[in-house]
Design a protein around this motif. Sequence first.
Motif, PDB file in Angstrom:
ATOM      1  N   ILE A   7      67.372  33.017   4.846  1.00  0.00           N
ATOM      2  CA  ILE A   7      65.370  33.225   4.632  1.00  0.00           C
ATOM      3  C   ILE A   7      64.989  32.784   2.958  1.00  0.00           C
ATOM      4  O   ILE A   7      65.399  33.683   2.161  1.00  0.00           O
ATOM      5  N   CYS A   8      64.704  31.449   2.735  1.00  0.00           N
ATOM      6  CA  CYS A   8      64.292  31.635   1.255  1.00  0.00           C
ATOM      7  C   CYS A   8      62.830  31.666   0.666  1.00  0.00           C
ATOM      8  O   CYS A   8      61.640  30.512   1.318  1.00  0.00           O
ATOM      9  N   GLY A   9      62.127  32.776   0.388  1.00  0.00           N
ATOM     10  CA  GLY A   9      61.499  32.927   0.056  1.00  0.00           C
ATOM     11  C   GLY A   9      60.410  33.539   0.942  1.00  0.00           C
ATOM     12  O   GLY A   9      60.906  33.706   2.015  1.00  0.00           O
ATOM     13  N   ALA A  10      59.932  34.983  -0.021  1.00  0.00           N
ATOM     14  CA  ALA A  10      59.542  36.346   1.056  1.00  0.00           C
ATOM     15  C   ALA A  10      57.728  36.627   0.914  1.00  0.00           C
ATOM     16  O   ALA A  10      57.414  36.945   1.035  1.00  0.00           O
ATOM     17  N   GLY A  11      57.367  35.032   1.128  1.00  0.00           N
ATOM     18  CA  GLY A  11      56.111  34.614   1.169  1.00  0.00           C
ATOM     19  C   GLY A  11      55.533  35.134   2.361  1.00  0.00           C
ATOM     20  O   GLY A  11      56.037  35.778   3.906  1.00  0.00           O
ATOM     21  N   GLU A  59      70.057  31.293  -6.093  1.00  0.00           N
ATOM     22  CA  GLU A  59      71.270  31.206  -5.759  1.00  0.00           C
ATOM     23  C   GLU A  59      72.364  32.077  -5.275  1.00  0.00           C
ATOM     24  O   GLU A  59      73.330  31.438  -4.754  1.00  0.00           O
ATOM     25  N   GLU A  60      72.234  32.913  -5.322  1.00  0.00           N
ATOM     26  CA  GLU A  60      72.440  34.406  -4.258  1.00  0.00           C
ATOM     27  C   GLU A  60      73.187  33.947  -3.350  1.00  0.00           C
ATOM     28  O   GLU A  60      73.697  33.301  -2.618  1.00  0.00           O
ATOM     29  N   LEU A  61      71.589  33.207  -2.441  1.00  0.00           N
ATOM     30  CA  LEU A  61      71.973  32.948  -1.158  1.00  0.00           C
ATOM     31  C   LEU A  61      72.362  31.653  -1.160  1.00  0.00           C
ATOM     32  O   LEU A  61      73.069  31.787  -0.272  1.00  0.00           O
ATOM     33  N   ALA A  62      72.365  30.888  -2.299  1.00  0.00           N
ATOM     34  CA  ALA A  62      73.037  29.285  -2.139  1.00  0.00           C
ATOM     35  C   ALA A  62      74.320  29.721  -2.423  1.00  0.00           C
ATOM     36  O   ALA A  62      75.423  28.884  -1.604  1.00  0.00           O
ATOM     37  N   THR A  77      55.550  22.794  -4.234  1.00  0.00           N
ATOM     38  CA  THR A  77      56.046  22.523  -5.715  1.00  0.00           C
ATOM     39  C   THR A  77      57.535  22.574  -6.003  1.00  0.00           C
ATOM     40  O   THR A  77      57.897  22.201  -6.664  1.00  0.00           O
ATOM     41  N   GLU A  78      58.377  23.761  -5.081  1.00  0.00           N
ATOM     42  CA  GLU A  78      59.230  23.757  -5.516  1.00  0.00           C
ATOM     43  C   GLU A  78      60.054  23.436  -4.316  1.00  0.00           C
ATOM     44  O   GLU A  78      61.647  23.397  -4.755  1.00  0.00           O
ATOM     45  N   VAL A  82      64.246  23.923  -4.884  1.00  0.00           N
ATOM     46  CA  VAL A  82      65.521  24.781  -4.656  1.00  0.00           C
ATOM     47  C   VAL A  82      65.885  24.070  -3.596  1.00  0.00           C
ATOM     48  O   VAL A  82      67.002  24.397  -3.403  1.00  0.00           O
ATOM     49  N   GLY A  83      65.013  22.786  -2.738  1.00  0.00           N
ATOM     50  CA  GLY A  83      65.779  22.364  -2.002  1.00  0.00           C
ATOM     51  C   GLY A  83      67.451  21.888  -2.503  1.00  0.00           C
ATOM     52  O   GLY A  83      68.395  21.692  -1.732  1.00  0.00           O
ATOM     53  N   LEU A  84      66.877  21.382  -3.816  1.00  0.00           N
ATOM     54  CA  LEU A  84      67.879  20.376  -4.125  1.00  0.00           C
ATOM     55  C   LEU A  84      69.304  21.699  -4.290  1.00  0.00           C
ATOM     56  O   LEU A  84      70.634  21.581  -4.002  1.00  0.00           O
ATOM     57  N   LEU A  85      69.498  22.447  -5.097  1.00  0.00           N
ATOM     58  CA  LEU A  85      69.681  23.698  -5.113  1.00  0.00           C
ATOM     59  C   LEU A  85      70.328  24.312  -3.820  1.00  0.00           C
ATOM     60  O   LEU A  85      71.664  24.314  -3.842  1.00  0.00           O
ATOM     61  N   PHE A  86      70.081  24.397  -2.504  1.00  0.00           N
ATOM     62  CA  PHE A  86      70.686  24.479  -1.399  1.00  0.00           C
ATOM     63  C   PHE A  86      71.149  23.764  -1.004  1.00  0.00           C
ATOM     64  O   PHE A  86      73.189  23.490  -0.780  1.00  0.00           O
ATOM     65  N   LEU A  87      70.972  21.962  -1.079  1.00  0.00           N
ATOM     66  CA  LEU A  87      71.382  20.685  -0.379  1.00  0.00           C
ATOM     67  C   LEU A  87      73.237  20.690  -1.294  1.00  0.00           C
ATOM     68  O   LEU A  87      74.481  20.488  -0.882  1.00  0.00           O
ATOM     69  N   LYS A  88      73.229  20.612  -2.446  1.00  0.00           N
ATOM     70  CA  LYS A  88      73.748  20.931  -3.527  1.00  0.00           C
ATOM     71  C   LYS A  88      75.512  21.967  -3.764  1.00  0.00           C
ATOM     72  O   LYS A  88      76.692  21.772  -3.500  1.00  0.00           O
ATOM     73  N   ALA A  89      74.723  22.457  -2.696  1.00  0.00           N
ATOM     74  CA  ALA A  89      76.197  24.083  -2.387  1.00  0.00           C
ATOM     75  C   ALA A  89      75.806  23.906  -1.103  1.00  0.00           C
ATOM     76  O   ALA A  89      77.175  24.382  -0.328  1.00  0.00           O
ATOM     77  N   GLY A  90      76.071  23.329  -0.805  1.00  0.00           N
ATOM     78  CA  GLY A  90      76.292  22.269   1.211  1.00  0.00           C
ATOM     79  C   GLY A  90      75.417  23.426   1.910  1.00  0.00           C
ATOM     80  O   GLY A  90      76.264  23.471   3.557  1.00  0.00           O
TER      81      GLY A  90
END
Length: 334
Positions: A7-11, A59-62, A77-78, A82-90
């Motif tokens: 889960i990304c984001g604790a909102g 980044e740690e989750l990625a 807005t994120e 943030v999507g690109l961060l995870f997608l680039k991390a596979g």
Amino acid sequence: MATRWGICGAGKISHDFSVAMKTLPAGDHQIAAVAARSLQRAQEFAKKHGVSRAYGSYEELAGDPEIDMVYLGVLHTEHWRVGLLFLKAGKNVLCEKPFAMNSRQVTDLIAASKRSNVFLMEAIWSRCFPVHAEVRRLLAEGSVGDVKLVKAYFGSPQLHIPRSVEKELGGGALLDIGVYCLQFVLMVFNGERPQSIQATGVLLDSGVDESMVVVMKFSGKRMAFCAFSIAVPLPNDATISGTNGTIKVLGPMHCPTSLVVKGKETQYALPEPCLPLNFTNSTGLRYEAEEVRQCLLKGLKESPRMPLSDSVLLAEIMDEVRKQVGVVFSQDSQ
Ligand SMILES: NC(=O)c1ccc[n+]([C@@H]2O[C@H](COP(=O)([O-])OP(=O)(O)OC[C@H]3O[C@@H](n4cnc5c(N)ncnc54)[C@H](OP(=O)(O)O)[C@@H]3O)[C@@H](O)[C@H]2O)c1
């Protein structure tokens, strides 16, 4: 084996999503980790939801190899960054709606998912509800004849919520709730591009849209009408009018539990939550979680319920609507 979610984001929506997950078999779905911008928030969330790993950065989750699917529950807005961060991390990604701030960001996310050969879906949870499955079935068998007009309303007073009204937080009715009306129309018309779009609306002082009306014309003399507002309540229902009858999804049409077909109403019950929810009918988020699991088990890279082509068209329509009404975000010029 269970699908291992990160889960990304604790909102607010991440909370509801995690509660919904508890209504599914533990052998099928497991929340393995949660990440927030602050470790303390992530740890509090992990404690509340019984999650074993908590990270103080996305980044740690990625970088966690024991995650099958990331649920992106951060502000609109994120989503792109943030999507690109995870997608680039596979990582496979289920990204909350709206997919991003504009169609260019949406196509960037899709391109990144293709490069990494991972699953990507915009979390239009409505499409995964049993009511919507029944609507698609009825339309496929032509039960109301030729569909001529689709109407969808969504009004939810939320002028007190910063992310709804502030431009730098991606505010406005269109991206937050209008998206549900427009996606409903696209679902009924099978992802067809409208021949024309006419939009009008009123803006808040911050420059984002308070209320809008969008009229679209499709091939074959078919039309759609959507009205949405963050200032006033509306019926929040959707009506499909055909030459041989009417299908009505009763409010809340974005997470429905009642369907009226040619005057006959059928109810679809939702499970009770184990903790209080932030939003209406959120245990229904279980349906999109299960849809994602089924896609992964089949090796799919996108969901047939909410194909990426629909997400691109949805974003392009919203770009055009914003252009006509005069809502501009900083992301449009980046
Ligand atoms: N499917 C649905 O029914 C539904 C319902 C509501 C919302 N949503 C969607 O879910 C997303 C989140 O909505 P929400 O109501 O859950 O929002 P929220 O609780 O206000 O914020 C979600 C998360 O976004 C991050 N965030 C908050 N303010 C930020 C800022 N100024 N800069 C950078 N990041 C910030 C925080 O992550 P950290 O925890 O890491 O700090 C926060 O936990 C939105 O895109 C919304 O459209 C969907």
